[in-house]
Design a protein around this motif. Structure first.
Motif, PDB file in Angstrom:
ATOM      1  N   TYR A 167       0.836  -1.182   0.000  1.00  0.00           N
ATOM      2  CA  TYR A 167       0.000   0.000   0.000  1.00  0.00           C
ATOM      3  C   TYR A 167       0.884   1.251   0.000  1.00  0.00           C
ATOM      4  N   SER A 168       0.338   2.347  -0.535  1.00  0.00           N
ATOM      5  CA  SER A 168       1.121   3.585  -0.606  1.00  0.00           C
ATOM      6  C   SER A 168       1.379   4.195   0.765  1.00  0.00           C
ATOM      7  N   ASN A 169       0.628   3.768   1.767  1.00  0.00           N
ATOM      8  CA  ASN A 169       0.871   4.270   3.120  1.00  0.00           C
ATOM      9  C   ASN A 169       1.942   3.471   3.850  1.00  0.00           C
ATOM     10  N   GLY A 170       2.580   2.502   3.141  1.00  0.00           N
ATOM     11  CA  GLY A 170       3.670   1.720   3.717  1.00  0.00           C
ATOM     12  C   GLY A 170       3.250   0.385   4.288  1.00  0.00           C
ATOM     13  N   ASN A 171       1.980   0.131   4.424  1.00  0.00           N
ATOM     14  CA  ASN A 171       1.505  -1.155   4.925  1.00  0.00           C
ATOM     15  C   ASN A 171       1.436  -2.178   3.795  1.00  0.00           C
ATOM     16  N   LYS A 172       1.209  -3.444   4.180  1.00  0.00           N
ATOM     17  CA  LYS A 172       1.108  -4.535   3.212  1.00  0.00           C
ATOM     18  C   LYS A 172      -0.220  -5.247   3.369  1.00  0.00           C
ATOM     19  N   GLY A 173      -0.730  -5.727   2.263  1.00  0.00           N
ATOM     20  CA  GLY A 173      -1.846  -6.664   2.300  1.00  0.00           C
ATOM     21  C   GLY A 173      -1.326  -8.058   1.990  1.00  0.00           C
ATOM     22  N   THR A 174      -1.680  -9.060   2.770  1.00  0.00           N
ATOM     23  CA  THR A 174      -1.152 -10.421   2.579  1.00  0.00           C
ATOM     24  C   THR A 174      -2.273 -11.448   2.650  1.00  0.00           C
ATOM     25  N   ASP A 175      -2.033 -12.567   1.969  1.00  0.00           N
ATOM     26  CA  ASP A 175      -2.903 -13.735   2.056  1.00  0.00           C
ATOM     27  C   ASP A 175      -2.037 -14.951   1.799  1.00  0.00           C
ATOM     28  N   ASN A 176      -2.471 -16.129   2.231  1.00  0.00           N
ATOM     29  CA  ASN A 176      -1.656 -17.325   2.043  1.00  0.00           C
ATOM     30  C   ASN A 176      -2.523 -18.564   1.940  1.00  0.00           C
ATOM     31  N   GLN A 177      -1.937 -19.593   1.373  1.00  0.00           N
ATOM     32  CA  GLN A 177      -2.541 -20.931   1.313  1.00  0.00           C
ATOM     33  C   GLN A 177      -1.442 -21.947   1.605  1.00  0.00           C
ATOM     34  N   SER A 178      -1.783 -22.996   2.361  1.00  0.00           N
ATOM     35  CA  SER A 178      -0.828 -24.069   2.658  1.00  0.00           C
ATOM     36  C   SER A 178      -1.022 -25.242   1.700  1.00  0.00           C
ATOM     37  N   MET A 179       0.056 -26.023   1.540  1.00  0.00           N
ATOM     38  CA  MET A 179       0.034 -27.173   0.625  1.00  0.00           C
ATOM     39  C   MET A 179       0.924 -28.272   1.199  1.00  0.00           C
ATOM     40  N   VAL A 180       0.417 -29.491   1.246  1.00  0.00           N
ATOM     41  CA  VAL A 180       1.182 -30.640   1.735  1.00  0.00           C
ATOM     42  C   VAL A 180       1.933 -31.284   0.577  1.00  0.00           C
ATOM     43  N   VAL A 181       3.243 -31.506   0.786  1.00  0.00           N
ATOM     44  CA  VAL A 181       4.061 -32.267  -0.164  1.00  0.00           C
ATOM     45  C   VAL A 181       4.338 -33.633   0.461  1.00  0.00           C
ATOM     46  N   ASN A 182       3.910 -34.682  -0.217  1.00  0.00           N
ATOM     47  CA  ASN A 182       4.044 -36.052   0.280  1.00  0.00           C
ATOM     48  C   ASN A 182       4.972 -36.823  -0.649  1.00  0.00           C
ATOM     49  N   VAL A 183       6.200 -37.086  -0.185  1.00  0.00           N
ATOM     50  CA  VAL A 183       7.185 -37.810  -0.995  1.00  0.00           C
ATOM     51  C   VAL A 183       7.015 -39.303  -0.745  1.00  0.00           C
ATOM     52  N   ILE A 184       6.742 -40.053  -1.799  1.00  0.00           N
ATOM     53  CA  ILE A 184       6.560 -41.497  -1.667  1.00  0.00           C
ATOM     54  C   ILE A 184       7.811 -42.215  -2.167  1.00  0.00           C
ATOM     55  N   TYR A 185       8.123 -43.352  -1.528  1.00  0.00           N
ATOM     56  CA  TYR A 185       9.346 -44.085  -1.866  1.00  0.00           C
ATOM     57  C   TYR A 185       9.155 -45.565  -1.572  1.00  0.00           C
ATOM     58  N   GLN A 186       9.965 -46.373  -2.252  1.00  0.00           N
ATOM     59  CA  GLN A 186       9.818 -47.821  -2.178  1.00  0.00           C
ATOM     60  C   GLN A 186      10.244 -48.347  -0.813  1.00  0.00           C
ATOM     61  N   PRO A 187       9.794 -49.556  -0.441  1.00  0.00           N
ATOM     62  CA  PRO A 187      10.086 -50.085   0.895  1.00  0.00           C
ATOM     63  C   PRO A 187      11.530 -50.529   1.054  1.00  0.00           C
ATOM     64  N   ALA A 188      11.952 -50.552   2.310  1.00  0.00           N
ATOM     65  CA  ALA A 188      13.254 -51.105   2.694  1.00  0.00           C
ATOM     66  C   ALA A 188      13.057 -51.874   3.992  1.00  0.00           C
TER      67      ALA A 188
END
Length: 416
Positions: A167-188
């Motif tokens: 904003y021109s008055n020096g403030n900020k407008g913010t928004d966010n979204q979260s996301m899960v990253v699921n790494v899959i891998y073979q058994p050991a």
């Protein structure tokens, strides 16, 4: 269809947050007469206020849920039920961007991940993006696209896309979204040493299974399927009253649909025989220590292992394997290890004392005797086996074990 002018106003005594001095002024809109089935497009204009940045949106008087963002109203293939009063609203208040919904990402370990974050602009419309990681305050990637190259299992986390406008008055407008990253891998399958039990003692063969998603497992005795389990991280196979015939290698197979199946050999020895122990007197660092073992049998494999202990802990050696050969009935000459009447095997140990553990080597030597009885050929020293601390004797000729009571040990061996 009637189009109505609507301007958002600021009152001097009760000014909304973000409104500075004056609102924009929407230009006059005229009624739109249009044939059914055609496309309607009407652009709303306004004289900027202060601040000059202006956002537009359209609503419909008789439908509360109707809203179109932007200065232009679009109604394609218009129908008679679209007749009504539409309202153009112009605002110059500050508002943040709105980040669009993100979805979980399932990705195979070793591949590259790329996810683009988008947002509906706020006012002002210029938007900056960056990514953070929930459990890692030092992680930050600038820009709308999250990129994780050659992704590994420890990258499975929740990531957050943040959108900002200034904003021109020096403030900020913010928004966010979260996301899960699921790494899959073979058994050991967890690697463990072979397991030794006494006959009739309950056996529990257990292995831990890593992998994402969790694995299905199967236990085999050669080609015979013994047990299956689904969606497990730990698997166990029970034998309630084992006999010497249960001495064998079981096969464990784990699968989770990712990559190749994991296979492991699970070794079990059922002890139906002798536990022989010898205790050495500690002669000091780098000194030779010896044990003499009598009554060795022909066609038998022996394992020898040494364990040293002090007040800081204990440490076993690798197992040394020696095997006697077939008795030769015509042999009347020199005495060697393996003669039933009392030939000896000399186990020579060099103990190297350390602050915490003792480290040592174990050497098999052949001792000769001169007695009036049949002789056997010399033992031959072969490869090392897995480490453990009991002496077992197993006669390969008939799969039977011989029992003998002896005292507590510092050097141990077993044979099969």
């Amino acid at each position: 269809m009637e189009l109505v002018l609507f301007g958002w106003r600021c009152e001097h005594d009760d000014m909304p947050v973000g409104c500075i001095k004056g609102p924009p002024k929407v230009h006059m809109l005229s009624q739109q007469d249009i044939l059914e089935g055609r496309n309607l497009s009407v652009t709303c204009k306004a004289t900027p206020g202060n601040p000059s940045l202006t956002t537009f949106y359209w609503t419909k008087v008789d439908i509360q849920g109707f809203r179109q963002n932007g200065a232009t109203l679009h109604i394609p293939n218009i129908q008679r039920n679209s007749s009504g009063t539409y309202r153009c609203t112009a605002e110059n208040s500050y508002n943040p961007p709105v980040v669009n919904t993100l979805f979980q990402q399932d990705i195979i370990e070793g591949r590259d991940l790329s996810v683009n974050c988008t947002a509906t602009p706020g006012n002002p419309s210029s938007t900056a993006f960056y990514w953070t990681k929930v459990d890692n305050s030092g992680f930050r990637q600038n820009g709308p696209t999250l990129q994780l190259l050659n992704i590994q299992r420890n990258s499975s986390r929740t990531y957050i896309c943040i959108a900002e406008n200034m904003y021109s008055n020096g403030n900020k407008g913010t928004d966010n979204q979260s996301m899960v990253v699921n790494v899959i891998y073979q058994p050991a399958i967890e690697n463990r040493q072979l397991q030794i039990v006494n006959e009739s003692e309950t056996v529990i063969l257990t292995r831990n299974i890593s992998g994402n998603p969790v694995s299905n497992v199967s236990w085999f005795n050669k080609t015979e399927l013994l047990k299956t389990e689904t969606s497990v991280t730990t698997t166990s196979f029970f034998i309630e009253r084992p006999t010497c015939s249960d001495t064998q290698n079981f096969t464990l197979v784990a699968s989770n649909g990712v990559g190749s199946n994991a296979t492991a050999v699970v070794e079990l020895i059922v002890n139906y025989g002798t536990n022989i122990s010898y205790r050495f007197h500690d002669k000091g660092e780098n000194e030779l220590h010896a044990a003499h073992i009598s009554n060795l049998q022909p066609l038998v494999t022996y394992w020898f292992v040494v364990s040293a202990k002090n007040s800081y802990g204990s440490s076993p050696s690798e197992i040394t394997r020696c095997k006697t050969v077939q008795e030769k009935a015509s042999s009347k000459t020199g005495m060697v290890v393996g003669s039933v009447g009392g030939a000896l095997v000399l186990i020579t140990i060099v103990l190297i004392l350390g602050i915490v553990h003792r480290r040592f080597t174990c050497i098999c030597k052949i001792a000769l005797e001169n007695k009036d009885r049949n002789m056997y050929d010399a033992l031959t020293s072969t490869e090392n086996a897995n480490q453990y601390e009991d002496i077992l004797k197993k006669d390969l000729k008939d799969d039977k074990f011989v029992t003998q009571n002896t005292e507590e040990y510092a050097n141990t061996s077993f044979m099969e």
